[in-house]
Design a protein around this motif. Structure first.
Motif, PDB file in Angstrom:
ATOM      1  N   ILE A   1       0.848  -1.177   0.000  1.00 40.12           N
ATOM      2  CA  ILE A   1       0.000   0.000   0.000  1.00 40.12           C
ATOM      3  C   ILE A   1       0.893   1.239   0.000  1.00 40.12           C
ATOM      4  CG2 ILE A   1      -1.741   1.318   1.259  1.00 40.12           C
ATOM      5  CD1 ILE A   1      -2.783  -1.322   2.373  1.00 40.12           C
ATOM      6  N   PHE A   2       0.616   2.161  -0.892  1.00 41.58           N
ATOM      7  CA  PHE A   2       1.332   3.428  -1.007  1.00 41.58           C
ATOM      8  C   PHE A   2       0.363   4.533  -0.578  1.00 41.58           C
ATOM      9  CE2 PHE A   2       3.201   7.105  -2.998  1.00 41.58           C
ATOM     10  CZ  PHE A   2       4.561   6.843  -3.029  1.00 41.58           C
ATOM     11  N   ILE A   3       0.823   5.470   0.242  1.00 41.52           N
ATOM     12  CA  ILE A   3      -0.027   6.533   0.784  1.00 41.52           C
ATOM     13  C   ILE A   3       0.372   7.877   0.191  1.00 41.52           C
ATOM     14  CG2 ILE A   3      -0.688   7.769   2.885  1.00 41.52           C
ATOM     15  CD1 ILE A   3      -0.059   5.130   4.413  1.00 41.52           C
ATOM     16  N   VAL A   4      -0.636   8.633  -0.262  1.00 42.79           N
ATOM     17  CA  VAL A   4      -0.397   9.978  -0.796  1.00 42.79           C
ATOM     18  C   VAL A   4      -1.304  10.953  -0.053  1.00 42.79           C
ATOM     19  CG1 VAL A   4      -0.321  11.436  -2.843  1.00 42.79           C
ATOM     20  CG2 VAL A   4       0.011   8.951  -3.072  1.00 42.79           C
ATOM     21  N   ASP A   5      -0.697  11.838   0.717  1.00 40.46           N
ATOM     22  CA  ASP A   5      -1.454  12.865   1.452  1.00 40.46           C
ATOM     23  C   ASP A   5      -0.505  13.997   1.788  1.00 40.46           C
ATOM     24  OD1 ASP A   5      -2.916  14.332   3.592  1.00 40.46           O
ATOM     25  OD2 ASP A   5      -4.285  12.623   3.446  1.00 40.46           O
ATOM     26  N   ASP A   6      -0.968  15.225   1.673  1.00 37.00           N
ATOM     27  CA  ASP A   6      -0.099  16.366   1.955  1.00 37.00           C
ATOM     28  C   ASP A   6       0.085  16.607   3.454  1.00 37.00           C
ATOM     29  OD1 ASP A   6      -2.217  19.239   1.963  1.00 37.00           O
ATOM     30  OD2 ASP A   6      -2.892  17.165   1.794  1.00 37.00           O
ATOM     31  N   GLU A   7      -0.685  15.941   4.293  1.00 38.11           N
ATOM     32  CA  GLU A   7      -0.556  16.125   5.738  1.00 38.11           C
ATOM     33  C   GLU A   7       0.144  14.925   6.364  1.00 38.11           C
ATOM     34  OE1 GLU A   7      -3.894  17.611   7.850  1.00 38.11           O
ATOM     35  OE2 GLU A   7      -4.699  18.619   6.081  1.00 38.11           O
ATOM     36  N   SER A   8       1.258  15.183   7.017  1.00 43.77           N
ATOM     37  CA  SER A   8       2.049  14.091   7.597  1.00 43.77           C
ATOM     38  C   SER A   8       1.275  13.334   8.674  1.00 43.77           C
ATOM     39  CB  SER A   8       3.381  14.604   8.148  1.00 43.77           C
ATOM     40  OG  SER A   8       3.155  15.520   9.198  1.00 43.77           O
ATOM     41  N   LEU A   9       0.439  14.033   9.448  1.00 42.85           N
ATOM     42  CA  LEU A   9      -0.345  13.350  10.485  1.00 42.85           C
ATOM     43  C   LEU A   9      -1.323  12.354   9.864  1.00 42.85           C
ATOM     44  CD1 LEU A   9      -1.086  16.273  12.989  1.00 42.85           C
ATOM     45  CD2 LEU A   9       0.548  14.390  13.253  1.00 42.85           C
ATOM     46  N   ALA A  10      -1.907  12.710   8.740  1.00 44.52           N
ATOM     47  CA  ALA A  10      -2.829  11.799   8.044  1.00 44.52           C
ATOM     48  C   ALA A  10      -2.066  10.584   7.522  1.00 44.52           C
ATOM     49  CB  ALA A  10      -3.532  12.527   6.905  1.00 44.52           C
ATOM     50  N   ILE A  40       5.319   6.021  -7.729  1.00 44.67           N
ATOM     51  CA  ILE A  40       4.413   4.873  -7.807  1.00 44.67           C
ATOM     52  C   ILE A  40       4.777   3.924  -8.946  1.00 44.67           C
ATOM     53  CG2 ILE A  40       2.014   4.202  -8.294  1.00 44.67           C
ATOM     54  CD1 ILE A  40       1.205   6.548  -6.400  1.00 44.67           C
ATOM     55  N   PRO A  41       5.106   4.393 -10.152  1.00 44.96           N
ATOM     56  CA  PRO A  41       5.491   3.437 -11.202  1.00 44.96           C
ATOM     57  C   PRO A  41       6.751   2.631 -10.861  1.00 44.96           C
ATOM     58  CG  PRO A  41       4.912   5.543 -12.174  1.00 44.96           C
ATOM     59  CD  PRO A  41       4.994   5.752 -10.684  1.00 44.96           C
ATOM     60  N   LYS A  42       7.655   3.199 -10.069  1.00 42.68           N
ATOM     61  CA  LYS A  42       8.879   2.502  -9.675  1.00 42.68           C
ATOM     62  C   LYS A  42       8.592   1.420  -8.631  1.00 42.68           C
ATOM     63  CE  LYS A  42      11.520   6.759 -10.188  1.00 42.68           C
ATOM     64  NZ  LYS A  42      12.195   7.817  -9.423  1.00 42.68           N
ATOM     65  N   ILE A  43       7.698   1.723  -7.699  1.00 42.22           N
ATOM     66  CA  ILE A  43       7.398   0.824  -6.584  1.00 42.22           C
ATOM     67  C   ILE A  43       6.338  -0.203  -6.983  1.00 42.22           C
ATOM     68  CG2 ILE A  43       6.472   0.747  -4.226  1.00 42.22           C
ATOM     69  CD1 ILE A  43       7.783   3.536  -3.838  1.00 42.22           C
ATOM     70  N   ARG A  71      -0.018  -1.494 -15.486  1.00 42.62           N
ATOM     71  CA  ARG A  71      -0.641  -2.230 -14.375  1.00 42.62           C
ATOM     72  C   ARG A  71      -1.008  -1.220 -13.286  1.00 42.62           C
ATOM     73  NH1 ARG A  71       1.264  -4.506  -9.679  1.00 42.62           N
ATOM     74  NH2 ARG A  71       0.001  -6.201  -8.915  1.00 42.62           N
ATOM     75  N   PRO A  72      -2.134  -0.516 -13.475  1.00 41.71           N
ATOM     76  CA  PRO A  72      -2.484   0.528 -12.508  1.00 41.71           C
ATOM     77  C   PRO A  72      -2.877  -0.061 -11.148  1.00 41.71           C
ATOM     78  CG  PRO A  72      -4.239   0.270 -14.108  1.00 41.71           C
ATOM     79  CD  PRO A  72      -3.119  -0.626 -14.539  1.00 41.71           C
ATOM     80  N   PRO A  73      -2.535   0.653 -10.087  1.00 36.73           N
ATOM     81  CA  PRO A  73      -2.937   0.182  -8.760  1.00 36.73           C
ATOM     82  C   PRO A  73      -4.413   0.461  -8.513  1.00 36.73           C
ATOM     83  CG  PRO A  73      -1.843   2.307  -8.583  1.00 36.73           C
ATOM     84  CD  PRO A  73      -1.762   1.896 -10.031  1.00 36.73           C
TER      85      PRO A  73
END
Length: 85
Positions: A1-10, A40-43, A71-73
């Motif tokens: 699982i890869f996480i994308v969020d601009d807030e570090s707490l989230a 994301i394409p690398k991982i 191969r989209p996630p």
């Protein structure tokens, strides 16, 4: 699982929620859409937890670009954004 969020707490909260789930592994994170599109394409994660509203490239734009991958996630939008009524 890869996480994308601009807030570090989230991002930290999502990592804590993923950690105890068997068969799921946190593989990376990005604080904005640009970094996500680069990494994301690398991982090549199976799942991306994606914030919708971020400065710069927003989550919807990131999702559109990721859908073009060979191969989209799977994408799960995770957001605290509340549209005005």
């Amino acid at each position: 699982i890869f996480i994308v969020d601009d807030e570090s707490l989230a991002r930290d909260r999502l990592k804590r929620l993923i950690e105890p789930i068997p068969d799921y592994t946190f593989v990376g994170e990005a604080e904005n859409g640009e970094i996500a599109i680069q990494n994301i394409p690398k991982i090549n994660p199976d799942i991306v937890l994606l914030d919708i509203r971020m400065p710069g490239e927003d989550g919807l734009s990131v999702a559109e670009k990721l859908s073009q991958l060979a191969r989209p996630p799977a994408i799960i939008f995770c957001t605290a954004f509340r549209p005005s009524v």
